[in-house]
Design a protein around this motif. Structure first.
Motif, PDB file in Angstrom:
ATOM      1  N   ARG A 180       0.827  -1.207   0.000  1.00 52.96           N
ATOM      2  CA  ARG A 180       0.000   0.000   0.000  1.00 52.96           C
ATOM      3  C   ARG A 180       0.861   1.255   0.000  1.00 52.96           C
ATOM      4  O   ARG A 180       0.598   2.218  -0.733  1.00 52.96           O
ATOM      5  N   ALA A 181       1.881   1.262   0.851  1.00 54.21           N
ATOM      6  CA  ALA A 181       2.754   2.434   0.939  1.00 54.21           C
ATOM      7  C   ALA A 181       3.499   2.664  -0.371  1.00 54.21           C
ATOM      8  O   ALA A 181       3.664   3.805  -0.813  1.00 54.21           O
ATOM      9  N   ALA A 182       3.972   1.586  -1.001  1.00 55.47           N
ATOM     10  CA  ALA A 182       4.708   1.716  -2.263  1.00 55.47           C
ATOM     11  C   ALA A 182       3.803   2.232  -3.380  1.00 55.47           C
ATOM     12  O   ALA A 182       4.204   3.078  -4.181  1.00 55.47           O
ATOM     13  N   LEU A 183       2.567   1.752  -3.432  1.00 54.05           N
ATOM     14  CA  LEU A 183       1.629   2.228  -4.446  1.00 54.05           C
ATOM     15  C   LEU A 183       1.259   3.682  -4.209  1.00 54.05           C
ATOM     16  O   LEU A 183       1.167   4.475  -5.149  1.00 54.05           O
ATOM     17  N   ASP A 184       1.067   4.048  -2.952  1.00 51.56           N
ATOM     18  CA  ASP A 184       0.737   5.430  -2.626  1.00 51.56           C
ATOM     19  C   ASP A 184       1.861   6.364  -3.038  1.00 51.56           C
ATOM     20  O   ASP A 184       1.628   7.471  -3.535  1.00 51.56           O
ATOM     21  N   ALA A 185       3.104   5.915  -2.856  1.00 53.50           N
ATOM     22  CA  ALA A 185       4.272   6.726  -3.211  1.00 53.50           C
ATOM     23  C   ALA A 185       4.627   6.624  -4.689  1.00 53.50           C
ATOM     24  O   ALA A 185       5.585   7.271  -5.137  1.00 53.50           O
ATOM     25  N   LYS A 186       3.895   5.796  -5.431  1.00 48.62           N
ATOM     26  CA  LYS A 186       4.175   5.559  -6.860  1.00 48.62           C
ATOM     27  C   LYS A 186       5.608   5.053  -7.058  1.00 48.62           C
ATOM     28  O   LYS A 186       6.304   5.425  -8.009  1.00 48.62           O
ATOM     29  N   ASP A 187       6.038   4.184  -6.147  1.00 47.37           N
ATOM     30  CA  ASP A 187       7.390   3.617  -6.174  1.00 47.37           C
ATOM     31  C   ASP A 187       7.353   2.309  -6.968  1.00 47.37           C
ATOM     32  O   ASP A 187       7.118   1.227  -6.418  1.00 47.37           O
ATOM     33  N   ALA A 188       7.567   2.413  -8.276  1.00 52.82           N
ATOM     34  CA  ALA A 188       7.462   1.246  -9.146  1.00 52.82           C
ATOM     35  C   ALA A 188       8.465   0.161  -8.775  1.00 52.82           C
ATOM     36  O   ALA A 188       8.155  -1.037  -8.853  1.00 52.82           O
ATOM     37  N   GLY A 189       9.664   0.563  -8.362  1.00 50.90           N
ATOM     38  CA  GLY A 189      10.671  -0.417  -7.999  1.00 50.90           C
ATOM     39  C   GLY A 189      10.249  -1.251  -6.809  1.00 50.90           C
ATOM     40  O   GLY A 189      10.383  -2.486  -6.817  1.00 50.90           O
ATOM     41  N   ALA A 190       9.699  -0.595  -5.799  1.00 46.62           N
ATOM     42  CA  ALA A 190       9.251  -1.320  -4.613  1.00 46.62           C
ATOM     43  C   ALA A 190       8.068  -2.222  -4.944  1.00 46.62           C
ATOM     44  O   ALA A 190       7.982  -3.357  -4.451  1.00 46.62           O
ATOM     45  N   MET A 236       7.438  -3.581  -7.789  1.00 41.60           N
ATOM     46  CA  MET A 236       7.971  -4.688  -8.574  1.00 41.60           C
ATOM     47  C   MET A 236       8.517  -5.787  -7.674  1.00 41.60           C
ATOM     48  O   MET A 236       8.348  -6.984  -7.937  1.00 41.60           O
ATOM     49  N   GLN A 237       9.162  -5.394  -6.593  1.00 41.79           N
ATOM     50  CA  GLN A 237       9.723  -6.381  -5.665  1.00 41.79           C
ATOM     51  C   GLN A 237       8.645  -7.044  -4.815  1.00 41.79           C
ATOM     52  O   GLN A 237       8.731  -8.233  -4.510  1.00 41.79           O
ATOM     53  N   LEU A 238       7.621  -6.285  -4.446  1.00 38.98           N
ATOM     54  CA  LEU A 238       6.594  -6.809  -3.542  1.00 38.98           C
ATOM     55  C   LEU A 238       5.520  -7.612  -4.264  1.00 38.98           C
ATOM     56  O   LEU A 238       5.130  -8.696  -3.818  1.00 38.98           O
ATOM     57  N   ALA A 239       5.017  -7.068  -5.379  1.00 35.96           N
ATOM     58  CA  ALA A 239       3.912  -7.717  -6.101  1.00 35.96           C
ATOM     59  C   ALA A 239       3.830  -7.127  -7.496  1.00 35.96           C
ATOM     60  O   ALA A 239       3.093  -6.160  -7.732  1.00 35.96           O
ATOM     61  N   PRO A 240       4.581  -7.663  -8.464  1.00 34.54           N
ATOM     62  CA  PRO A 240       4.647  -7.080  -9.811  1.00 34.54           C
ATOM     63  C   PRO A 240       3.288  -6.928 -10.496  1.00 34.54           C
ATOM     64  O   PRO A 240       3.107  -6.018 -11.312  1.00 34.54           O
ATOM     65  N   ALA A 241       2.329  -7.781 -10.146  1.00 38.08           N
ATOM     66  CA  ALA A 241       1.015  -7.724 -10.800  1.00 38.08           C
ATOM     67  C   ALA A 241       0.282  -6.419 -10.516  1.00 38.08           C
ATOM     68  O   ALA A 241      -0.657  -6.055 -11.229  1.00 38.08           O
ATOM     69  N   TYR A 242       0.723  -5.707  -9.489  1.00 38.12           N
ATOM     70  CA  TYR A 242       0.054  -4.461  -9.098  1.00 38.12           C
ATOM     71  C   TYR A 242       0.634  -3.233  -9.804  1.00 38.12           C
ATOM     72  O   TYR A 242       0.108  -2.130  -9.641  1.00 38.12           O
ATOM     73  N   LEU A 243       1.678  -3.407 -10.594  1.00 40.68           N
ATOM     74  CA  LEU A 243       2.312  -2.271 -11.262  1.00 40.68           C
ATOM     75  C   LEU A 243       1.362  -1.438 -12.112  1.00 40.68           C
ATOM     76  O   LEU A 243       1.457  -0.198 -12.121  1.00 40.68           O
ATOM     77  N   PRO A 244       0.422  -2.041 -12.852  1.00 37.80           N
ATOM     78  CA  PRO A 244      -0.476  -1.214 -13.684  1.00 37.80           C
ATOM     79  C   PRO A 244      -1.293  -0.198 -12.883  1.00 37.80           C
ATOM     80  O   PRO A 244      -1.774   0.784 -13.465  1.00 37.80           O
ATOM     81  N   LEU A 245      -1.453  -0.405 -11.592  1.00 40.13           N
ATOM     82  CA  LEU A 245      -2.230   0.540 -10.786  1.00 40.13           C
ATOM     83  C   LEU A 245      -1.555   1.900 -10.696  1.00 40.13           C
ATOM     84  O   LEU A 245      -2.214   2.920 -10.514  1.00 40.13           O
ATOM     85  N   ILE A 246      -0.230   1.919 -10.824  1.00 41.01           N
ATOM     86  CA  ILE A 246       0.481   3.201 -10.789  1.00 41.01           C
ATOM     87  C   ILE A 246       0.121   4.029 -12.011  1.00 41.01           C
ATOM     88  O   ILE A 246      -0.035   5.258 -11.930  1.00 41.01           O
ATOM     89  N   GLU A 247      -0.031   3.354 -13.142  1.00 43.24           N
ATOM     90  CA  GLU A 247      -0.372   4.060 -14.382  1.00 43.24           C
ATOM     91  C   GLU A 247      -1.857   4.408 -14.455  1.00 43.24           C
ATOM     92  O   GLU A 247      -2.265   5.267 -15.245  1.00 43.24           O
ATOM     93  N   ALA A 248      -2.668   3.750 -13.618  1.00 38.33           N
ATOM     94  CA  ALA A 248      -4.112   3.977 -13.657  1.00 38.33           C
ATOM     95  C   ALA A 248      -4.506   5.156 -12.789  1.00 38.33           C
ATOM     96  O   ALA A 248      -5.422   5.088 -11.976  1.00 38.33           O
ATOM     97  N   ALA A 249      -3.808   6.246 -12.947  1.00 43.72           N
ATOM     98  CA  ALA A 249      -4.104   7.473 -12.206  1.00 43.72           C
ATOM     99  C   ALA A 249      -4.046   8.637 -13.179  1.00 43.72           C
ATOM    100  O   ALA A 249      -3.163   8.700 -14.037  1.00 43.72           O
ATOM    101  N   GLY A 250      -5.009   9.553 -13.043  1.00 41.13           N
ATOM    102  CA  GLY A 250      -5.033  10.706 -13.935  1.00 41.13           C
ATOM    103  C   GLY A 250      -6.451  11.174 -14.153  1.00 41.13           C
ATOM    104  O   GLY A 250      -7.326  10.971 -13.304  1.00 41.13           O
TER     105      GLY A 250
END
Length: 368
Positions: free
Chosen positions: A187-197, A199-213
């Motif tokens: 949750r903290a990594a997604l909130d901070a838009k920390d793609a690297g973190a 990727m290490q924790l749960a790569p399947a969640y990466l698209p959520l960073i791009e789903a903002a705007g």
């Protein structure tokens, strides 16, 4: 030795005309809420700390100033937020009231620490809570009332940023499992838009960073991401809420925004106005915890009167100077007509000294 006139860090005096402007914002917001059936509740400044912290699910009083009551010897807390108090009122004093209960409120709150973008520790909070429902219809009403209240307060350039506070929990418990000990870090990594973190924790969640705007784009990206349909009901609800607002406000969506939404459930939203460096209010759905442990759904929003007033269109300031000896009836007539009158109390008084914009002369107001 303390210097006379200094205030503690995070506190400040509200001087004219700013205090008047904030009071006017408060009155207009509460009146807009009243017209939608929200009646005012006025809880006390301090309560028993244990009771206050137990009313909102996951709503611990981490920002509360606590002290020992010399009368009861119990620990009290000065409220850092009024929502928990309204929850208490709805669950106890108004527990018999048919649901939903619509309540509005306004009053000062005090926080232990200031935030980086908001140095004030004491401010006036106002808002509305709809107790008993967190449905789409309830959310539509609350969001619409918030927008109408800001309009009434003179705010311009309104925008709303929606979020889904329980998004990670919903996905982790369903289509995208995550080990319990990793959920908070994710949750903290997604909130901070920390793609690297991420990727290490749960790569399947990466698209959520791009789903903002912008809302329309973000909602479509979320629908594309939600291949198994775990988020369909939430995304349909967001679409319905947004469609109800039409073109009145600009809308964005950040599905993993977390700051300020610690106790919200499926919906959260932040309110912005033109010129403000940060949000002027927040809202969403949440759960009230009753004394017997039962949970009750609720929806609401809260605003900062000071933040709105600082960025609202300033009201026209009209002060009419009444020279010494002006008959009281003439001043009364002008006040009845909507003027602010300032009467001279000595011969040497002047309109300029009293910050007046008009002078009463020959039976009429003359601009200066």
């Amino acid at each position: 030795m303390m210097t006379t006139g200094l205030l503690p860090e995070g506190f400040h005096d509200r001087l004219p005309p700013h205090a008047d402007a904030a009071a006017a914002v408060e009155a207009r917001v509460l009146e807009a809420a009243r017209r939608h059936g929200y009646e005012r509740a006025d809880p006390p400044l301090a309560e028993y700390a244990d009771g206050l912290s137990s009313r909102l699910k996951d709503g611990a009083l981490i920002d509360a100033v606590r002290f020992v009551d010399p009368v009861s010897q119990h620990t009290l807390a000065i409220r850092p937020d009024i929502t928990a108090q309204v929850a208490r009122i709805a669950a106890t004093r108004m527990g018999h009231h048919p649901r939903p209960v619509r309540l509005s409120y306004a009053g000062p709150v005090l926080r232990l620490r200031a935030e980086q973008l908001s140095p004030s520790r004491e401010w006036r909070q106002l808002g509305c809570e709809l107790i008993g429902l967190d449905s789409v219809a309830a959310a539509q009403e609350v969001v619409a009332v918030a927008v109408e209240a800001l309009d009434a307060a003179g705010a311009a350039g309104l925008s709303i940023d929606f979020t889904l506070p329980d998004l990670v929990a919903t996905l982790a418990a369903g289509p995208l499992p995550v080990a319990p000990e990793r959920i908070e870090s994710l949750r903290a990594a997604l909130d901070a838009k920390d793609a690297g973190a991420v990727m290490q924790l749960a790569p399947a969640y990466l698209p959520l960073i791009e789903a903002a705007g912008p809302f329309a784009t973000a909602i479509e990206r979320l629908r594309a991401f939600d291949g198994q349909g775990a988020l369909v009901s939430r995304l349909d609800a967001l679409t319905a809420i947004a469609s109800g607002l039409g073109d009145r406000v600009a809308m964005t969506l950040d599905p993993t925004e977390r700051h300020g939404f610690e106790y919200q459930s499926w919906l959260g939203f932040s309110l912005f106005v033109a010129g403000a460096v940060r949000e002027v209010g927040r809202g969403g759905t949440y759960l009230i915890v009753h004394a017997d442990g039962a949970e009750e759904a609720a929806t609401g929003f809260s605003l900062s009167a000071d933040a709105i007033a600082a960025n609202a269109t300033p009201a026209q300031r009209r002060r009419l100077f009444l020279p010494l000896g002006t008959p009281p009836a003439e001043g009364a007539a002008m006040r009845a007509a909507g003027w602010v009158t300032v009467a001279a109390l000595e011969a040497g008084d002047t309109p300029e000294a009293q910050l007046c914009t008009h002078l009463w002369a020959n039976g009429e107001p003359r601009p200066l």
